[in-house]
Design a protein around this motif. Structure first.
Motif, mmCIF file in Angstrom:
data_model
loop_
_atom_site.group_PDB
_atom_site.id
_atom_site.type_symbol
_atom_site.label_atom_id
_atom_site.label_comp_id
_atom_site.label_asym_id
_atom_site.label_seq_id
_atom_site.Cartn_x
_atom_site.Cartn_y
_atom_site.Cartn_z
ATOM 1 N N GLU A 1 0.818 -1.222 0.000
ATOM 2 C CA GLU A 1 0.000 0.000 0.000
ATOM 3 C C GLU A 1 0.851 1.272 0.000
ATOM 4 O OE1 GLU A 1 0.472 -1.083 4.421
ATOM 5 O OE2 GLU A 1 0.348 -2.121 2.503
ATOM 6 N N MET A 2 2.160 1.142 -0.255
ATOM 7 C CA MET A 2 3.086 2.266 -0.071
ATOM 8 C C MET A 2 3.040 3.320 -1.165
ATOM 9 S SD MET A 2 4.236 1.638 2.782
ATOM 10 C CE MET A 2 4.330 0.279 3.942
ATOM 11 N N ARG A 3 2.427 3.016 -2.287
ATOM 12 C CA ARG A 3 2.395 3.997 -3.383
ATOM 13 C C ARG A 3 0.971 4.196 -3.897
ATOM 14 N NH1 ARG A 3 7.781 3.416 -7.228
ATOM 15 N NH2 ARG A 3 9.317 3.755 -5.565
ATOM 16 N N PRO A 4 0.119 4.770 -3.094
ATOM 17 C CA PRO A 4 -1.263 5.002 -3.555
ATOM 18 C C PRO A 4 -1.318 6.108 -4.599
ATOM 19 C CG PRO A 4 -0.907 6.049 -1.424
ATOM 20 C CD PRO A 4 0.333 5.273 -1.716
ATOM 21 N N ILE A 5 -2.283 6.003 -5.491
ATOM 22 C CA ILE A 5 -2.502 7.070 -6.477
ATOM 23 C C ILE A 5 -3.802 7.818 -6.195
ATOM 24 C CG2 ILE A 5 -1.150 5.970 -8.287
ATOM 25 C CD1 ILE A 5 -3.739 4.894 -9.478
ATOM 26 N N SER A 6 -4.543 7.342 -5.188
ATOM 27 C CA SER A 6 -5.786 7.998 -4.766
ATOM 28 C C SER A 6 -5.901 7.853 -3.249
ATOM 29 C CB SER A 6 -7.018 7.371 -5.441
ATOM 30 O OG SER A 6 -7.019 7.639 -6.829
ATOM 31 N N PRO A 7 -6.650 8.729 -2.599
ATOM 32 C CA PRO A 7 -6.873 8.576 -1.156
ATOM 33 C C PRO A 7 -7.601 7.269 -0.861
ATOM 34 C CG PRO A 7 -7.491 10.776 -1.909
ATOM 35 C CD PRO A 7 -7.273 9.958 -3.143
ATOM 36 N N ASN A 8 -7.221 6.636 0.234
ATOM 37 C CA ASN A 8 -7.883 5.401 0.644
ATOM 38 C C ASN A 8 -9.136 5.655 1.479
ATOM 39 O OD1 ASN A 8 -6.274 3.059 -0.347
ATOM 40 N ND2 ASN A 8 -4.627 4.113 0.761
ATOM 41 N N ALA A 9 -9.584 6.899 1.496
ATOM 42 C CA ALA A 9 -10.738 7.255 2.339
ATOM 43 C C ALA A 9 -12.063 6.833 1.718
ATOM 44 C CB ALA A 9 -10.742 8.763 2.591
ATOM 45 N N THR A 10 -12.066 6.544 0.416
ATOM 46 C CA THR A 10 -13.320 6.174 -0.265
ATOM 47 C C THR A 10 -13.156 4.822 -0.946
ATOM 48 O OG1 THR A 10 -12.679 7.232 -2.349
ATOM 49 C CG2 THR A 10 -13.794 8.620 -0.708
ATOM 50 N N PRO A 11 -14.267 4.107 -1.179
ATOM 51 C CA PRO A 11 -14.188 2.833 -1.904
ATOM 52 C C PRO A 11 -13.586 3.012 -3.299
ATOM 53 C CG PRO A 11 -16.302 3.033 -0.793
ATOM 54 C CD PRO A 11 -15.644 4.355 -0.660
ATOM 55 N N GLN A 12 -13.934 4.131 -3.940
ATOM 56 C CA GLN A 12 -13.401 4.368 -5.286
ATOM 57 C C GLN A 12 -11.878 4.552 -5.259
ATOM 58 O OE1 GLN A 12 -15.905 6.046 -3.885
ATOM 59 N NE2 GLN A 12 -17.709 5.396 -5.109
ATOM 60 N N GLY A 13 -11.400 5.291 -4.237
ATOM 61 C CA GLY A 13 -9.957 5.497 -4.111
ATOM 62 C C GLY A 13 -9.225 4.202 -3.833
ATOM 63 N N ARG A 14 -9.783 3.364 -2.937
ATOM 64 C CA ARG A 14 -9.134 2.093 -2.641
ATOM 65 C C ARG A 14 -9.125 1.189 -3.869
ATOM 66 N NH1 ARG A 14 -11.955 2.853 2.215
ATOM 67 N NH2 ARG A 14 -13.643 1.446 1.563
#
Length: 296
Positions: A239-252
C-alpha cells in the motif's frame, strides 16, 4: 776698379753664409710638413677607426635587433602554429560532437517513433478496457505505463489470474513481445486494508499479496505472452504507493492495481543504476511467492 782676390773671396764667403740657414729652414719646414702630415694622417686614421668602431657597433646593434626580431617572429610563428593546432583540434572535436549529436538526435527520433508505435498498438489492443476505465495508458520521458485495476486480472482477494485476466494479458503480451529495447517492470499495489484473517496465513501483509500478483503476471507474460524473461522484473509495493486517497471505496479500488512500466534499455554501465532507481521504494518483499487464493 778691380776687386782684389781677398775681397772677392770675402764676398763669396759672405754670399755662401746664408745657405745653412736656408737648409735648416727647409729641414724645419719639411719636418713640420712631415709632422703635420703625420698628425693629420693619425687624426684621419683615428677618425676612420672611430667610424669603423661606430659602424661595427651599429652593425652589431642591427644584428642584435635582427636576431631579437627573428626570435620574436619565431615565437609569434610558434604561437600561431599552436593556436592553429588548437583550433584544428577544437574543430575536429566540434565535428565529432556534431556527428554524435546528429546520431543522438536520429536515435531519439527513431526511439520516439518506436515508442509511438508501441503506444498506438497498446491503445488498439486495449481499447475496450481503456474505454471503460479498467486500463489507463500513459507515456512520459521515453517510458510507457499501463495501469490495470486488480479486478481486470484477479478475483477479489485472489493472486491467481482470472479467465478474463488471462485474455487481457494475452493481448498485452502480444504487444510487449515485439518490444526489443525496453525493460518491463510489473509492480503490484494494494490499498491500505490489511489482508483478512482468512488470508493472513498465505499473505501476512500486503507486501506478500502485491508481490504474488506481480510475479504471476510476469510468469504469464513470459510463458503465455512470449515476452523474454530477461526483460521482465517483478516488484511489490503493497500500500506504499497510492494514487488515490484510501478514504473512499473508489480510491481504494484505484490503488489496487498492477502497473506495467516499459523503461528504456540503457547501456550496461548505467542499467543497474536505472533499475535501482525504477525499483526505489520496494523491499525484500519482492521475493516470489506461490500463487494462492483468498479474499481481500
Amino acid at each position: 776698379m778691380t776687386e782684389s782676390p781677398r775681397e772677392h773671396g770675402r764676398q763669396e764667403q759672405q754670399g755662401r753664409s746664408w745657405v745653412p740657414w736656408l737648409v735648416t729652414a727647409l729641414v724645419v719646414l719639411l719636418a713640420g710638413g712631415v709632422l703635420f702630415l703625420a698628425n693629420r694622417g693619425s687624426q684621419q686614421a683615428q677618425a676612420l677607426a672611430e667610424q669603423s668602431r661606430q659602424a661595427a657597433e651599429e652593425a652589431a646593434n642591427r644584428a642584435r635587433d635582427a636576431e631579437a626580431a627573428r626570435k620574436q617572429l619565431e615565437e609569434k610563428l610558434a604561437a600561431a602554429e599552436a593556436e592553429r593546432a588548437k583550433l584544428s583540434t577544437e574543430k575536429e572535436q566540434l565535428s565529432t560532437e556534431k556527428e554524435q549529436l546528429s546520431q543522438t538526435v536520429q536515435e531519439q527520433e527513431a526511439e520516439l517513433a518506436k515508442l509511438k508505435a508501441t503506444y498506438d498498438d497498446l491503445q488498439d489492443k486495449m481499447k475496450a478496457e481503456i474505454a471503460n476505465g479498467a486500463i489507463r495508458l500513459s507515456q512520459d520521458a521515453g517510458r510507457i505505463q499501463v495501469d490495470l485495476v486488480d479486478k481486470v486480472l484477479f478475483d477479489s482477494g485472489d493472486a491467481s489470474i482470472s479467465t478474463r485476466g488471462q485474455e487481457v494479458l494475452t493481448r498485452l503480451g502480444g504487444v510487449l513481445s515485439k518490444v526489443e529495447d525496453k525493460h518491463i517492470q510489473v509492480s503490484g499495489h494494494t490499498d491500505d486494508s490489511p489482508p483478512s484473517q482468512k488470508l493472513q496465513g498465505t499473505f501476512p501483509t500486503n507486501w506478500e499479496l502485491s508481490v504474488a500478483r506481480a510475479v504471476n503476471v510476469v510468469r504469464f507474460l513470459q510463458e503465455k505472452g512470449g515476452v523474454p524473461a530477461r526483460r521482465l522484473v517483478a516488484a511489490g509495493y503493497g500500500e506504499m504507493r497510492p494514487i488515490s486517497p484510501n478514504a473512499t471505496p473508489q480510491g481504494r479500488a484505484r490503488n489496487r492495481r498492477i502497473e506495467v512500466l516499459l523503461m528504456p534499455d540503457l547501456p550496461a554501465q548505467r542499467n543497474a543504476a536505472a533499475v535501482r532507481k525504477a525499483l526505489a521504494g520496494s523491499t525484500a518483499g519482492k521475493n516470489a511467492v506461490k500463487p494462492a487464493k483468498g479474499t481481500k
